[in-house]
Structures are given as structure tokens and as C-alpha cells.
Write a protein that holds these residues in place. Structure first.
Motif, mmCIF file in Angstrom:
data_model
loop_
_atom_site.group_PDB
_atom_site.id
_atom_site.type_symbol
_atom_site.label_atom_id
_atom_site.label_comp_id
_atom_site.label_asym_id
_atom_site.label_seq_id
_atom_site.Cartn_x
_atom_site.Cartn_y
_atom_site.Cartn_z
ATOM 1 N N ASP A 273 0.814 -1.221 0.000
ATOM 2 C CA ASP A 273 0.000 0.000 0.000
ATOM 3 C C ASP A 273 0.843 1.265 0.000
ATOM 4 O O ASP A 273 0.617 2.179 -0.780
ATOM 5 N N GLU B 281 -3.875 -1.632 -15.434
ATOM 6 C CA GLU B 281 -4.784 -0.816 -14.664
ATOM 7 C C GLU B 281 -4.256 0.611 -14.625
ATOM 8 O O GLU B 281 -3.084 0.857 -14.873
ATOM 9 N N TRP C 19 -12.604 -6.397 -16.406
ATOM 10 C CA TRP C 19 -12.479 -6.454 -14.941
ATOM 11 C C TRP C 19 -13.644 -7.232 -14.351
ATOM 12 O O TRP C 19 -13.475 -8.096 -13.511
ATOM 13 N N TYR D 119 -13.446 -10.629 -12.156
ATOM 14 C CA TYR D 119 -13.840 -10.680 -10.756
ATOM 15 C C TYR D 119 -15.130 -11.421 -10.530
ATOM 16 O O TYR D 119 -15.332 -12.037 -9.490
ATOM 17 N N GLN E 199 -6.118 4.422 -0.977
ATOM 18 C CA GLN E 199 -5.349 4.555 -2.184
ATOM 19 C C GLN E 199 -4.991 3.228 -2.791
ATOM 20 O O GLN E 199 -4.644 3.153 -3.937
ATOM 21 N N ARG E 200 -4.977 2.230 -2.025
ATOM 22 C CA ARG E 200 -4.538 0.927 -2.466
ATOM 23 C C ARG E 200 -5.140 0.645 -3.817
ATOM 24 O O ARG E 200 -6.319 0.667 -4.026
ATOM 25 N N ARG E 201 -4.288 0.335 -4.713
ATOM 26 C CA ARG E 201 -4.798 0.090 -6.031
ATOM 27 C C ARG E 201 -5.132 -1.386 -6.125
ATOM 28 O O ARG E 201 -4.565 -2.220 -5.448
ATOM 29 N N LYS F 110 -7.321 -4.260 -8.925
ATOM 30 C CA LYS F 110 -8.067 -4.329 -10.163
ATOM 31 C C LYS F 110 -9.530 -4.542 -9.861
ATOM 32 O O LYS F 110 -10.291 -4.960 -10.690
ATOM 33 N N ARG G 96 -11.658 0.257 -5.970
ATOM 34 C CA ARG G 96 -11.183 1.541 -6.426
ATOM 35 C C ARG G 96 -12.316 2.504 -6.701
ATOM 36 O O ARG G 96 -12.262 3.665 -6.380
#
Lengths: 748, 397
Positions: A353, A402, A479, A483, B63-65, B67, B71
Motif C-alpha cells: 500500500d 490498470e 475487470w 472478478y 489509495q490501495r490500487r 483491479k 477503487r
């Protein structure tokens, strides 16, 4: 001697082992095992005997006038220079030379033909270094030896024992003429654990004595990589190229031997230093767009001194990455990762992170300063740099598949001030990378600024916007499909994070996007007079949209608006009509399987009745217009007053858009007519509609490459009835198939 | 209303010292013109926009990106604060009102010697993104590293042992007590001393550069959203040769992975400063209020407008709606409008067409280009708070 030259290398190898036992050859074991199988008794081999001579010869044996010596030496020399010496021979000869059993002259001569065929056993080098410590060898010979070691360094089978005597090697650094070579060797051997404060101090002492020597600085710069808290220096640009090559003596022979052995050992003799050279020399006051160089951080080192770490700076290959995956240390400036795909691989793997936050801070800062705050010198001069930077960012994002969140945030702001032409491909490329935007704010963030730009700019911009939105949709759908597969259809992903998005939320966003493009396309086509280029991009988009259910598993079907459907149907180029046919065919496939699934599972999802109705409307219209020559009838989508039609004085206006008279297919129809009746002068297209010709005509069209039309016709039009009945207006194709299938929807 | 008229008539009595048409300083004016006119227009647009679209607060954490859809949620959060069309500009980030400046004897909490270092000097402002792994406990080692870094950069190609005695000496120190909330990181003061090459052994070293990183009353939500490895000291004030500033910044960038950018003070913030200083007048005599406008004429015109403090105070008092402790942006705007209309009445020059470039009183002065001077320690926190806000608004995420 003639016999010797006929020997193969493997023969030599194997014959050696019967004589000599060089203990620590650990590598190449498998090779050796294989060779053992083919081992023959080679006791009489003169080359082997020669080596035996050198291994056993007494110290102090005179060399002048020694015929035996001369004979053996020439033999070994010839083998060495022609096909390289096997590891054992290297070991024997090196020991013989460095022990100075027959004096320094011999030593120099031997060193010069010491070309390894495969590998150099490290024990031989270690022993030679120990001879070096005895201190009898002339300085020039020592230099020659060190140059030899540097040249064959990559061929030394393993280096751990050499690293173990790092301290001994280091002690030679004070010898002025040896120092450059020793530094180079140390550079190649240095590991984190070999960097010690006393060594740093020694080198700094030397620096004060000898001045700014590149070799010292390069070694120190490596020390700085491992322990930035011990030493600091700024390398001037002229010194960034690395160490010189010292392989001149052996270069020709070595490459000849390697060529001969067709590269069995991949040895890279260019031992250059992987320091990043600055790309732009131009002075700018502000360097927002300059990638920082990879360097290790003072910070983490001090906290984890004991742990084994591998600085990213030292990473040069993918296998290296795999070997050190557990102990790689992130660089002091995350922005430097943008330049290296290896580092990006690692970044993708660690999912740290803080690392991403650092990268985002840097990236966001660079983008903001360059394009929004414009605090730098800005202007035209930087545009190529900006281009370069954005391209790099784009390729990074594509690599990671991404978009960065700082890019996203930047784009939302930038769209409001963008003129639509500055770096257009890059900006639109970045735009297409943004992740799913929630439907509640998508319009404000994205649509409003885009709409303004869209309506006020050229045709080509319109096309590229539609293209960008198409690839954005594609990415979103991808995406989703990834997922959705991972977590089933329930997309409350990763229950341990507070952040998630429901399936319906995602669908809303997609819906908004598709509708927005529908609006853009409708107005865009009007503004540009249904330009076929624009139409083509719009149809690209709908090719994505029509397959959302089957290809991406998203239970959503959105029909194109009338403003897109009719311009495509009445387009003057056959390609557009053909693609529309394909799109309708895919819509049908999607709707049918959606309906099946709906009936099977009962509660899976619900595609609104209106969608079916829209589809049926379009389908009915398309079939009756293209096939049945029915148009403008009451109850159809386009109704025109009969009297008004009569005023236009077009004969049989309802036929003007059937497959024969459609402006897009007129050429084909004429062609077909000509083929059917080559001798007929007067052209009556209506005659195609009669009899067999009407059966053949579609086949003719399909043979012209209109696959979409073919799929459409085959899936939606039931022609079985046509074969039997030859009623009025040719055959009577129907769309009864569809009436049957979607009955309840057509007549709700 | 009556009061206003009274006031303006009083102002009439030659409170305006002078205004100068910069036609007389053509050279100077031109240089500024190219910069100010283009820059100002742009800034006013840009800053408004950027402030609006400013990413808020809690998203930094998230902020952690990934996929995944996670987000998007962040963007959602972001979007709720966007509303740039509606009137409620990012209430979270751009304050619509502020507390009235409170006089606070800062020297009670902060070492007076350290305060003396901060005041009565003009500082150049920069913003800094959060520092990664900055520790207040490591200042000694930072001193050693920075001095070695400066020497090695100055002598390209000479390796320097960290911790060696060098021509430069760097002092990092903490200014305790300047922070207002628990989330504020303590201010860090940096001094670079240099020893003259031929100086005698016991010669005192001369301060060649100084700077400080601070955060006063930073937005709590933003600060809390940062992971613990980050320390946010968004405001950097520097003073000294540009070359050293560049080196210090570059060392920080290399060591703490942060980024620096210039921090200008836009018209709105200058107006705030003017209002804040005027508000101090009852307690401390501000002696004068001087405002400098640049008008986008050809050649550009600088207008220097000096107001008697008592008149300014009375005008300010009249626009204040009530005696609450909060000052609203409307009041500030009204105050400036009042000054401008008064000026217009006399000189027929519409100051609102130009941009405010500079504000100064006896309490301090500040310039559009990002320079500030704080003359009195009494109101230092109020001003630093405002500047911290400006700096935080510049954060890229």
C-alpha cells in the motif's frame, strides 16, 4: 599432435578425469555424468600426458632448451587457442603458471593462451590468488592475471569461494597499478555483507591519495547502493559509463572458441555497469517529468541491517527477480520504478500500500505540476518530454493492466481545462484506463467535460473519443468478467475490505456509459452528416455492447438508440449495413440465451421487457425493409403519410431500401444482374426478385464477404417457406421464427 | 449604510497615500506583465478548479490500487465532495469561514529563541507531499547525511564519508509546541552553517541557509487518512541561496520520497490574510494596511493602495455581521469590495479587474508569488494554519 587435434572436447574432458582430480568442481556435474558414460581409455593421449607433465613438473626445472617442456607447451597452447581448455586443464595450467615453477616468462606465456572451453573452476582462481599473495610475481604479470580473471569472470563456475576471500583481494587495492583491476574485480564480487565501514574508509583514503579515480568511485557507488548511510557521492555524467573492458589479449581467441563451441556457455564479456544514464541533458529549471534514478534508501537499510536485502538497482534479469523475490528492497524513490518493467513486476507482486501511495504521490505531483499548475518553464519546449512521459505512463499502466489512481484524479481535473488537442492520443489513452466510475458521479466527472469537447471539435476527435470510450468499456467489462468469475456473481468483493461495489452498481455505471455514448453518437452523426468513419467507430462500440452478456457475463443488454440504428441501416456503404447485421445477430444470440437462463433459473436477472420490444422493433423493421420491401407502413417505426410519399414521385418507395435497391447494395445488385443476364441491355433490378434469382441473390451477397449480413439472415429469417411457395413478389420469407420465440414480448 | 458613507467620507481625507502607474517602471512592469497576466488568469481558473476537484481526505488511505471494484468506491467518495457547479465548494477543503485570529503568546509554549528564528524574516513557500519514513528521532543522522550530500553534490565525483567533518554543517531541530492538534507533526527546523575555507578554528560558523517544515491545524481527516509510515509536513519555508534550496529539496526527495512544488498565495488567500491582520488591529497596532494590485492593462499597471489602520478596521468592523468568532468569506469579500469601490470613486479604476498581488501590514507581509514575512509571533499560528491549508490543497492526492 595430429591425433590431439582430432580429439573432441568431451574426449579431453573425460580423459582428464581419469588422471586428475580437481576436487571442487561442483557445477557441470550432469555434463560430467554424461561424459563418463562415453568414457574411453585415453591414457595414451598426448594432451593428457602434457597436462600430466605440467602438474608434476618440479619447481626450478630449467625452461631454456627444455624440449619436453616446449613440446608440451605448444600442444596445450594450440588446443587452448583453437578450441579452448577444459576446466581441469585450466586448473593445472593456472597453478603451474602462478606458482612460477619455471619463472615469470612461462607464466605470461601460459596466461595468454588460457582460454576456457566451458567454465573456469573457481578453485583454480582461488589458488591463483593465493599465489598472488606470496608476492613473488612481477607487477605486470599480476596485472595480466587480474585482466584474465576479469575477462573470464562470467565463466567462473561459482563465485562463493572467491567472495569468501574478498578481504584478501581487497588488500591489493592499495597497490597502485593493481588498483583499477582490483576495484573492478571487487565490484563484480561485492555483496551487501562485504561492505564494511573500514573498507569504505580505506577507499576514501585512497581517494584522497590518488584523486578522483573512476574505478574507486564506481566501487564506492556500489557500496553506496548497499549502504547509503555510510557513504555518499554524486557521479559526474562522464563517469557513468562503467569500467573499461580489459579483455583485449584474449578477445579474439575467446570469441573464436565460443563461436566454435556455438555458445554452449552464455558468457557476456561486456562487463558494463548498469548505471542509468541521464536521458536529457537539457537543463530545465523544474524536472517534474524526469524519472528519479533507482537508488536504495538510507531509511530502510538502517532498520534492517541484519536482514539480507537485494536492492532493485542490482536487479538485471527475471530469474534474478525470482531468486530474490523474498528480499527485494524497494528503492528510495518509487517514481524510479516507472522506467523498469522488472521492478513493475515486483510492484505488482508485492501489493504494498505504502509503495503505491508513494508512487501515486510522485506521479500525481508530476502530472499536476506539469499540466495543471504549470509552474515550470512549461511552454512548447517541454512537449516532447511530456509526450515521452505520458507514453511511458501509458505503457506502465498497460503493463500493470490498470490505471493509477493519481492519473485518474488528474484526468478529472485536466478534462475541464483540456483543449482536446494537446497530446490527444496519450490523454485519451490514459482516460480509457480509468477504473469503473460510480454512476452517481460519472456524469459530472467524465461526461460533462467530454461532451463539451466532443461537440466542439473535429470529426477525428469525435472518432477518437468514441474509440476511447469503447476501450474503456472493454476494460471495465474485462475487470468484471475476471472478478465475477473469481467471486461468483455476488460482487461484494473481499469482505475484509470496506470497499466494494455491488453488481447493480457496476451495471448502473456501464448502463450510464452506454447511454452516454448513445447520446454522443446520435448527435455526432447528425453533426457530421452520418460520416461513415464516425459510424464505423460507433458500430465498433456497439459490437462490444451487444455481446456484454455472452462474452463478459454481464446480465445487461442495451439496444442502440434510433439515432444510431437507422443511420447505420440506411448507410450508403455496405460495410456499415453488414456490421449492423452482425450486431443484430449478436443481440439476438445474447437475448435468446439470456431468456433461456432467465427461464431456467427463474431469479437470475431480469432484462426489461422494453429491451425485447426495442429489439423486436428493430428486427421487424430490418427484415421488412431489407427483405420484404415493406416500409413506411402504419405501425412501423417510421411512418410516412402516403400522400407525402406520393409527392416525392419516387416509384414504389417501399422498395427503395430492400436488399436490391438499398444504396449500399445497389452495386452488388447491378453486378448480380449482369452475371445473371449478361446479354441483357436494359436493367430491371426487380427481375432479381423473381424465382431462383431471389434465392441466389443472398448467396451472391454472402459470397462478396458480407458475413454479418449472412449471420443475420440465417439467424433471423426463416426461408423454408420460400422454397415451396412462389407467390406474388417472389418468395415470402417470414420472420415467423422470431414471432414464435419472442411472442410474449412482441405482443405484451 | 450610514456608517459606510461616514467611513468613505472619512477615507476621503487622503488616506490613500499614492498609487503609481507602472508606466514609469516600464521595464519592471513588462517583465511582470508577461508573468502576471498570463499566470494570474490561469491561476484563478485553475485553483478554483483544482480546489473543487481536490481529492478528499479519506481516499488517501484507500489509495490501495487493485483491479477490483474497490477503487471505484474511492472515486465515489471523491465525487461526493466534487460539486463544482453547485455553490458548496468543497466545504471540507476550502474553508468558507475561519476563526477570528486569537492572540496567543506563542513564546509560552515554544522556545523564544526558536520563535525568533522564525519571525521577522521573509520566507519562500513550497508545498511538500507527505514524507515517507520520516522520524523525528532520527534528526541527528539526517544532519550528517544532508551535510555529506551537500558536499558530494557540490564536489561532483568525490565520495564523501557520512559523518565526516565537512565544510558544511547541518542542524536539524524540532520546534516543539507549534503544532496545534495531535495530528499535526512537530515542526522541523533546518539550518545549514558554513565554515569559511580560511577561517580560523574558533571562528563561528555562518548560517547560510535555513528552512522549516511545518503543519499547523492541518485537515484532520486528511492527516488521519495517511498510513503511519507517512509524516505530513506540507509547508516548507526556505530562506537562503537557491542552489542550497535545490539541494535540500533533492535530498528530501531522495530520502523521504516526497515531492516539492512552489506554493503561491492566490488572491483569495491574500484577502484572507488582509482580513486576518485587520482583525488583529484592536490588540496590536498594525500601523498600515498596504495592498498591491496589478491591473491587466498595456502596459500593466501596479496600484499600491495604503489604508490607514483605523479606517480599515472601521470598515472591517462594519462588514462584520455579528460578533461571532468566525469570519466568513462573504465578509472578507465585502471588505475588499468596500476598499475597491472607494478607490473606484476616486480614481475610476476598477481594482477588481486586476489581481491582488501583495498584502502587508506591520504584522507581516505576503506576496502572490509565495513569499511571507511574519513580523509578530503573536498571530503566527493563525497565519501558519492558513498556509498549511494552501499547501494541503496542492497535494496531488
Amino acid at each position: 599432435m595430429a591425433k590431439a587435434s582430432n580429439l573432441t572436447r568431451t574426449d579431453l574432458d573425460s580423459s582428464f578425469e581419469s588422471y586428475l582430480s580437481v576436487s571442487s568442481r561442483t557445477s557441470n556435474r550432469s555434463l560430467r555424468v554424461a561424459e563418463k558414460e562415453r568414457r574411453k581409455s585415453q591414457t595414451g593421449d598426448p594432451f593428457v600426458l602434457a597436462l600430466k607433465y605440467f602438474s608434476e613438473v618440479e619447481a626450478g626445472t630449467p625452461c631454456s632448451g627444455n624440449d619436453v617442456l616446449e613440446r608440451n607447451l605448444v600442444l596445450v597452447e594450440r588446443v587452448g587457442l583453437s578450441r579452448g581448455l577444459p576446466p581441469e586443464a585450466i586448473s593445472v595450467m593456472l597453478d603451474y603458471a602462478m606458482s612460477l615453477r619455471m619463472g615469470g616468462v612461462m607464466c605470461v606465456r601460459v596466461l595468454k593462451f588460457l582460454i576456457p572451453a566451458t567454465v573456469v573452476p573457481q578453485e583454480a582462481v582461488v589458488r591463483a590468488v593465493s599465489w598472488l599473495c606470496v608476492g613473488k610475481i612481477a607487477i605486470s604479470t599480476q596485472v595480466l592475471f587480474l585482466r584474465w580473471v576479469l575477462t573470464v569472470f562470467d565463466m567462473i563456475d561459482s563465485k562463493d569461494h572467491l567472495r569468501a576471500i574478498y578481504g584478501f583481494i581487497f588488500s591489493f587495492v592499495t597497490e597502485e597499478s593493481l588498483s583499477p583491476y582490483i576495484c573492478h574485480l571487487l565490484y563484480l564480487l561485492t555483496r551487501r555483507e562485504s561492505v564494511r565501514p573500514f573498507r569504505v574508509r580505506k577507499l576514501l583514503d585512497l581517494q584522497t591519495k590518488m584523486g578522483r579515480q573512476p574505478f574507486l568511485l564506481l566501487l564506492l557507488s556500489l557500496y553506496k547502493v548497499f549502504y547509503p548511510e555510510l557513504v555518499t557521492l554524486a557521479l559526474p555524467s562522464r563517469m557513468r559509463s562503467g569500467f573499461k573492458n580489459h579483455n583485449s589479449t584474449w578477445k579474439v581467441a575467446l570469441s573464436a572458441v565460443q563461436k566454435r563451441n556455438n555458445g554452449q556457455v552464455s558468457s557476456d564479456i561486456s562487463l558494463t555497469l548498469g548505471l542509468k544514464d541521464k536521458t536529457n541533458s537539457r537543463k530545465r529549471k523544474f524536472h517534474h517529468l524526469e524519472l528519479p534514478s533507482l537508488s536504495s534508501s538510507i531509511q530502510s537499510n538502517s532498520s534492517s541491517r541484519s536482514r539480507k536485502v537485494f536492492p532493485l538497482e542490482q536487479l538485471h534479469s527475471f530469474p534474478q527477480l525470482l531468486d530474490n523475490l523474498h528480499c527485494i528492497e524497494l528503492p528510495s524513490q518509487m517514481g524510479s520504478l516507472l522506467g523498469s518493467s522488472l521492478a513493475l513486476c515486483y510492484l505488482d507482486y508485492v501489493q504494498d500500500d505504502s509503495a503505491f501511495l508513494r508512487l501515486n504521490f510522485w506521479l500525481g505531483h508530476a502530472l499536476h505540476e506539469e499540466f495543471l499548475f504549470c509552474s515550470g518553464d512549461g511552454g512548447s519546449g517541454s512537449s516532447s518530454e511530456a509526450l515521452h512521459f505520458l507514453n511511458r505512463l501509458l505503457s506502465t499502466q498497460h503493463f500493470l493492466q490498470e490505471g493509477f489512481s493519481s492519473t485518474e484524479g488528474f484526468l478529472y481535473k485536466f478534462l475541464n481545462v483540456w483543449d482536446g488537442s494537446l497530446l490527444r492520443p496519450q490523454i485519451l489513452g490514459l482516460l480509457s484506463d480509468i477504473p469503473v466510475v460510480p454512476s452517481s458521479c460519472i456524469s459530472q466527472l467524465l461526461f460533462e467535460p467530454l461532451m463539451q469537447l466532443f461537440f466542439t471539435s473535429t470529426l477525428f476527435f469525435k472518432c477518437s473519443v468514441i474509440d476511447c470510450l469503447n476501450s474503456m468499456l472493454l476494460k471495465w467489462l474485462t475487470w468484471h468478467s475476471v472478478y465475477a468469475l473469481e467471486d461468483g456473481l455476488d460482487i461484494s468483493l473481499n469482505s475484509h475490505t470496506p470497499m466494494n461495489m455491488t453488481l447493480s452498481g457496476f451495471m448502473d455505471s456501464v448502463m450510464e456509459l452506454v447511454r452516454f455514448v448513445g447520446r454522443l453518437a446520435t448527435v455526432g452523426l447528425q453533426l457530421e452528416g452520418c460520416h461513415s468513419l464516425l459510424l464505423s467507430f460507433i458500430l465498433d462500440f456497439y459490437e462490444t455492447v451487444c455481446d456484454m452478456f455472452l462474452k463478459y457475463g454481464l446480465p445487461l443488454v442495451v439496444m442502440p438508440p434510433v439515432g444510431v440504428f437507422y443511420p447505420a441501416l440506411f448507410a450508403t456503404d455496405p460495410v456499415s449495413v453488414d456490421r449492423l447485421g452482425y450486431i443484430m445477430y449478436r443481440y439476438k444470440k445474447n437475448l435468446t440465451s439470456a431468456k433461456c437462463q432467465q427461464q431456467e433459473t427463474k431469479q437470475a436477472f431480469h432484462i426489461s421487457r422494453q429491451t425485447y420490444q426495442e429489439f423486436n422493433h428493430y428486427l421487424l423493421f430490418m427484415v421488412s425493409c431489407l427483405w420484404n420491401s415493406k416500409m413506411f407502413l402504419p405501425g412501423m417505426a417510421i411512418e410516412v403519410d402516403q400522400e407525402l410519399l406520393a409527392l416525392s414521385k419516387v416509384p414504389e418507395p417501399w422498395t427503395s431500401f430492400d436488399l436490391i435497391h438499398h444504396p449500399a447494395f445497389l452495386g452488388c445488385a447491378l453486378d448480380f444482374h449482369h452475371k445473371c443476364w449478361p446479354e441483357r441491355k436494359d436493367i430491371d433490378l426487380n427481375s432479381i426478385k423473381a424465382g431462383k434469382q431471389w434465392d441466389w441473390y443472398p448467396e451472391f451477397l454472402f459470397s462478396q464477404g458480407f458475413q454479418g449480413l449472412q449471420q443475420f439472415v440465417q439467424s433471423s429469417i426463416n426461408r423454408r417457406s420460400a422454397a415451396g411457395i412462389n407467390g406474388q413478389r417472389g418468395s415470402q420469407p417470414t420472420n415467423s421464427y422470431w414471432l414464435h420465440h419472442l411472442e410474449n414480448n412482441i405482443f405484451p | 449604510m450610514i456608517r459606510r458613507i461616514y467611513l468613505t467620507s472619512k477615507l476621503n481625507d487622503a488616506v490613500i497615500d499614492y498609487f503609481s502607474l507602472s508606466r514609469f517602471q516600464l521595464h519592471h512592469g513588462k517583465a511582470r506583465c508577461s508573468k502576471s497576466t498570463s499566470c494570474c488568469c490561469f491561476f484563478s481558473v485553475m485553483e478554483e478548479r483544482s480546489s473543487i476537484v481536490k481529492t478528499p481526505l479519506n481516499n488517501v488511505l484507500t489509495q490501495r490500487r487493485s483491479k477490483s471494484y474497490r477503487r471505484s468506491m474511492r472515486s465515489c467518495v471523491e465525487a461526493t465532495n466534487l460539486g463544482y457547479t453547485s455553490g458548496h465548494l468543497t466545504a471540507l477543503r476550502i474553508p468558507r469561514s475561519r476563526r477570528t485570529p486569537k492572540s496567543r503568546d506563542i513564546t509560552k509554549q515554544v522556545d523564544p529563541d526558536q520563535v525568533a528564528l522564525l519571525v521577522t524574516k521573509e520566507w519562500e513557500l513550497s508545498y511538500v507531499t507527505p514524507l515517507y519514513q520520516f522520524r523525528h528521532t532520527q534528526l541527528k543522522s539526517y544532519s550528517k547525511h544532508l551535510s555529506a550530500f551537500i558536499v558530494s553534490e557540490k564536489q561532483q565525483g568525490l565520495a564523501i564519508e557520512v559523518g565526516q567533518e565537512l565544510g558544511f554543517k547541518v542542524n536539524f531541530s524540532v520546534v516543539l509546541g507549534l503544532a496545534e492538534t495531535d495530528e499535526d507533526a512537530e515542526t522541523v527546523f533546518i539550518q545549514i552553517l558554513s565554515k569559511h575555507a580560511f577561517a580560523a578554528k574558533d571562528d563561528a560558523q555562518k548560517v547560510v541557509w535555513s528552512g522549516w517544515l511545518t503543519c499547523v491545524n492541518g485537515d484532520l481527516e486528511y492527516l488521519r487518512s495517511l498510513p503511519s509510515e507517512f509524516v505530513s509536513l506540507p509547508l516548507l519555508c526556505t530562506r537562503g541561496p537557491e542552489s542550497l534550496t535545490v539541494l535540500v529539496k533533492s535530498w528530501f526527495e531522495k530520502t523521504f520520497d516526497c515531492c516539492f512544488g512552489p506554493l503561491g498565495i492566490n488572491s483569495t488567500n491574500l484577502q484572507w490574510l488582509a482580513a486576518l491582520w485587520i482583525g488583529c488591529h484592536p490588540t496590536i497596532n498594525i500601523q498600515y494596511l498596504k495592498l498591491v494590485w496589478t491591473l491587466p492593462t498595456l502596459p500593466p499597471m501596479d496600484v499600491k493602495y495604503t489604508i490607514h489602520p483605523q479606517d480599515a478596521w472601521e470598515l472591517w468592523d462594519s462588514v462584520r455581521q455579528d460578533d461571532t468568532t468566525d469570519v466568513s468569506i462573504e465578509e472578507v469579500t465585502r471588505f475588499i469590495k468596500g476598499l475597491q469601490s472607494h478607490f473606484f470613486r476616486h480614481f475610476r479604476i476598477e481594482l477588481s479587474a486586476g489581481s491582488l498581488m501583495q498584502v502587508s501590514t506591520a504584522l507581516g507581509s505576503s506576496h502572490h508569488s509565495g513569499k511571507i514575512k511574519i513580523a509578530s509571533p503573536t498571530y503566527i499560528t493563525t497565519i501558519l494554519q492558513l498556509l498549511t491549508e494552501c499547501a494541503l490543497l496542492k497535494m496531488p492526492i
